[in-house]
Design an enzyme around this catalytic site. Structure first.
Site, PDB file in Angstrom:
ATOM      1  N   ASP A 315       0.799  -1.232   0.000  1.00 34.51           N
ATOM      2  CA  ASP A 315       0.000   0.000   0.000  1.00 34.51           C
ATOM      3  C   ASP A 315       0.830   1.279   0.000  1.00 34.51           C
ATOM      4  OD1 ASP A 315      -2.909  -0.783   0.031  1.00 34.51           O
ATOM      5  OD2 ASP A 315      -2.135  -2.027   1.637  1.00 34.51           O
ATOM      6  N   TYR A 401      -9.774  -0.531   2.451  1.00 33.54           N
ATOM      7  CA  TYR A 401      -9.340  -0.458   3.849  1.00 33.54           C
ATOM      8  C   TYR A 401      -8.990   0.960   4.273  1.00 33.54           C
ATOM      9  CZ  TYR A 401      -8.840  -5.275   5.436  1.00 33.54           C
ATOM     10  OH  TYR A 401      -9.090  -6.535   5.880  1.00 33.54           O
TER      11      TYR A 401
HETATM   12  N1  ABN Z   1      -5.367  -2.046  -0.953  1.00 34.62           N
HETATM   13  C1  ABN Z   1      -4.839  -1.890  -2.236  1.00 34.62           C
HETATM   14  C2  ABN Z   1      -5.222  -0.615  -2.899  1.00 34.62           C
HETATM   15  C3  ABN Z   1      -4.843   0.569  -2.344  1.00 34.62           C
HETATM   16  C4  ABN Z   1      -5.199   1.738  -2.974  1.00 34.62           C
HETATM   17  C5  ABN Z   1      -5.914   1.703  -4.137  1.00 34.62           C
HETATM   18  C6  ABN Z   1      -6.278   0.510  -4.679  1.00 34.62           C
HETATM   19  C7  ABN Z   1      -5.937  -0.658  -4.049  1.00 34.62           C
HETATM   20 CU    CU Z   2      -7.720  -7.363   7.069  1.00 35.04          CU
END
Ligand code: ABN
Ligand code: CU
Length: 727
Positions: A315, A401
């Protein structure tokens, strides 16, 4: 822009940047973009990254130590741009101080970080693609305006390798625009080429899982919660006020709080960066850490069925904790008296953009800092000192998330990193009768949430009592070999802290062990605590350390070298910042970039020198219905605690909230002792409180004896200056 304008802008931006580690200001971003545009005036370019290039460490420390003697390090920007028709990226360095390009070069076979703008461009193109439309129709959906996607980098897919800039689009259906799409995932995955701006392929599974339109969306918007379960009674307000203001002083980005002094930086990738952290030990400003940041993370998913094997997100390296940072809202994301810092980036045109309130700075009550009572007089002799903590935080949204990052400073010299996880599970379609085979959980009818891990790489650059002479050791609780009955351990109760100092980076590759209460110590081998005769240190206490579950040789194992161990230490160099490499998207892991390159054959000496440690912590997440449709925040934490650094409890000088000495207690009458009980807790349950109570304020001992409550003549229970109140 003519030369005069450029010089004027340069003068303003340089003058405004008071500290060499301050993030680039909007003026500096503009200046850098102008230099880049000039250099590529006849080319079609788009901007990906323009960020502060931190000064060389030696130049920086020299200036930090003697700002009046040495000249301020020059301001430089690092940039990444894309040129139409050119494979890879163009990256380089700009001197803002000299207003010129220092160098630029094409790096082929690497792909740049995905910006929020990049993410936003996929949905519309996907909706118009005939093959996607066909797959939606097969899944039971004709109205493409109700089809959404979360575009992720592809991770790595051997069918295309690293040469094309690819995203995988996780597909969802939203009946209404206020619905949460994650309860209605599609079962196919289009691949998007970001340069060609088109869908180039669709991964379609052999077993189809149509959209379950008859299942209502699992929503968390207030209207739908009201209409389904309804809300419980609202919580009565808990007000946080600081009528006398905050206890910190922020001079530009330099923070001064309760003997701590440090610089707060912020960049597109790591988000919050803390630098030059020092502790004022009774007038002696002692360095602790040169730099602390969250440097990388990886979220590997555990479903082995194609194409889920490639679902894993870096990320920070692939999207950026700064680029994805939220503008924070007063009273919700942080509570109390807040100071905010804005985040400044560039968009694809090279224009400065601002995310307001990117970083939140505030204080919170920290519970009891220390306490002791004496049983001899029924605990009347007592001292209670409440703590206050300083929190520097940000929240970033990684598509589904949310990651909430809190760097917390405690009055006893402890530095804590707390990460909270909330937001929404990444979901995939399943049929009602489908066996998830243990790789995931049905969290809602027709919704499979796959097992995954969240592994964070914390970069720790220690400077404990000096910059160039630090070492790292691992410490385990151990018992001696001597058996019960032996002269050395006759009763068998002996145990001690077994310590091993790492001599080389290879030796430092170690893992957490809960059975030995394992910790790691960053220490200065050239200094000694006069009492314990041990080296002053900061100890890493971090207990949430899952092992990387993707096997040795797997894609994630190859790409995420940092996650193979919980601790890896390397000698500092001016470019070992990102433990999965500088350009992370679409790396194959062959060769592995970042930490594995720096560790090399493991022979680099890391004793009594300038070192950088990479610590992996996190959680393994087996989803369950409680995590859906939105997860209650889950917390993980690590502490950096002073050990043998001070000669006593460093928080002893925090004024107590309540203190009663033995002689003071002896002088009290019965009634006075009774009045010491906490009246406020009775009020919480609507009992009649006694007619008087008093609240302490933090004043000096000088006012102790003059403290009488006017309404009943009793001494106030607070030894320090107190206020009597009439309940
Ligand atoms: N969790 C992966 C992700 C982060 C930012 C944008 C797309 C996907
Ligand atoms: Cu998780």
């Amino acid at each position: 822009m003519d030369r005069l304008q450029q010089l004027a802008m340069h003068a303003t931006s340089s003058a405004m940047a008071a500290h060499p580690l301050d993030p680039l200001s909007p003026g500096e971003l503009k200046q850098a973009a102008g230099i880049i545009r000039n250099a590529y005036s006849n080319k079609q370019i788009s901007f990906n990254t323009v960020t502060l290039r931190e000064p060389e460490k030696s130049v920086l420390t020299r200036w930090l130590e003697k700002p009046t003697v040495f000249t301020r390090p020059p301001r430089e920007a690092y940039f990444v741009i894309l040129e139409e028709g050119v494979k890879g990226v163009i990256e380089g360095v700009i001197s803002l101080t000299e207003n010129k390009m220092v160098y630029s070069a094409i790096s082929t076979n690497v792909q740049p970080i995905l910006t929020v703008e990049d993410l936003g461009s996929v949905e519309e193109i996907m909706r118009r693609d005939p093959n996607v439309i066909e797959q939606c129709r097969i899944s039971g959906i004709d109205d493409m305006s109700k089809v959404y996607c979360d575009p992720w980098t592809i991770g790595y897919d051997e069918r295309w390798g690293s040469s094309r800039r690819l995203q995988q689009a996780f597909m969802y259906y939203r009946e209404d625009e206020d619905d949460s799409q994650y309860s209605h995932p599609f079962d196919f995955t289009p691949i998007f080429d970001a340069n060609e701006k088109r869908i180039i392929y669709i991964d379609v599974p052999p077993v189809r899982r149509p959209i379950k339109k008859n299942i209502p969306h699992a929503n968390f918007n207030p209207k739908d919660v009201q209409a389904t379960t309804g809300f419980r009674d609202p919580i009565k307000p808990i007000s946080i006020t600081q009528p006398e203001g905050v206890n910190f002083k922020l001079n530009g980005n330099v923070m001064d709080w309760q003997n701590f002094k440090f610089h707060i930086g912020f960049n597109y990738r790591e988000g919050i960066v803390l630098n030059d952290i020092q502790f004022n030990d009774h007038g002696n400003l002692r360095p602790i850490f040169h730099r602390l940041s969250l440097a990388e993370m990886v979220v590997p998913y555990g479903n082995p069925e194609h194409p889920h094997q490639r679902k894993h997100a870096f990320d920070l390296g692939e999207y950026g904790a700064g680029y994805m940072t939220n503008p924070l809202a007063l009273g919700c994301d942080c509570k109390g008296v807040i100071h905010y810092l804005d985040g400044h980036f560039i968009n694809s045109k090279g224009e400065p953009i601002t995310v307001k309130n990117s970083v939140c700075i505030h204080e919170e009550d920290d519970g009891v800092l220390f306490k002791h009572s004496d049983f001899r007089d029924n605990f009347t002799t007592s001292i209670v000192t409440r703590g206050t903590k300083l929190v520097i935080s940000q929240i970033f949204t990684a598509a589904n998330y949310e990651y909430m990052v809190y760097w917390i400073f405690h009055q006893d010299g402890t530095i804590q990193l707390e990460i909270k996880l909330t937001g929404i599970l990444n979901t995939f379609a399943m049929n009602f009768d489908e066996d998830t085979k243990g790789w995931g959980t049905q969290v809602y009818p027709g919704v499979n949430a796959h097992n995954h891990q969240h592994l964070f790489s914390v970069r720790i650059h220690p400077s404990v009592d000096g910059h160039d002479g630090n070492s790292c050791a691992v410490a385990d609780a151990a018992v001696p070999d001597h058996p019960v009955g032996s002269p050395e351990n006759y009763y068998g109760n002996a145990f001690y802290a077994k310590r091993k100092v790492f001599k080389t980076s290879g030796e430092s590759q170690t893992d957490y062990d809960g059975t030995t209460s394992r910790t790691w110590e960053f220490f200065n081998p050239n200094k000694e605590n006069p009492y314990s005769h041990k080296n002053p240190s900061y100890k890493l206490v971090s207990r949430e350390c899952p092992v990387l579950l993707p096997k040795k040789g797997s894609l994630v194992w190859k790409r995420a070298g940092f996650a193979r161990h919980h601790m890896q230490v390397v000698p500092y160099t001016d470019d070992n910042f990102y433990p999965a490499g500088q350009h992370v998207p679409q790396t194959s892991g062959e060769p592995t970039r970042g930490i594995t390159e720096w560790i090399g054959d493991g022979t680099s000496r890391i004793e009594n020198t300038e070192i950088v440690a990479y610590h992996t912590m996190g959680i393994t997440h087996f989803p369950s219905p409680e995590d859906f449709p939105i997860m209650p925040a889950e917390t993980m934490t690590m502490l950096l605690r002073p050990r043998h650094f001070f000669t006593q409890n460093p928080a002893l000088d925090v004024p107590p909230s309540h203190a009663m000495t033995t002689s003071g207690a002896r002088a009290l009458t019965n009634g006075e002792i009774k009045s010491l009980t906490d009246q406020t807790s009775k009020l919480a349950f609507s009992q009649t409180a006694s007619s008087s109570c008093c609240l302490s304020t933090s004043k000096t001992a000088a006012t102790v004896s003059s403290c009488k409550c006017a309404n009943n003549g009793l001494s106030c229970n607070c030894e320090f200056n107190c206020t009597c109140c009439n309940h």
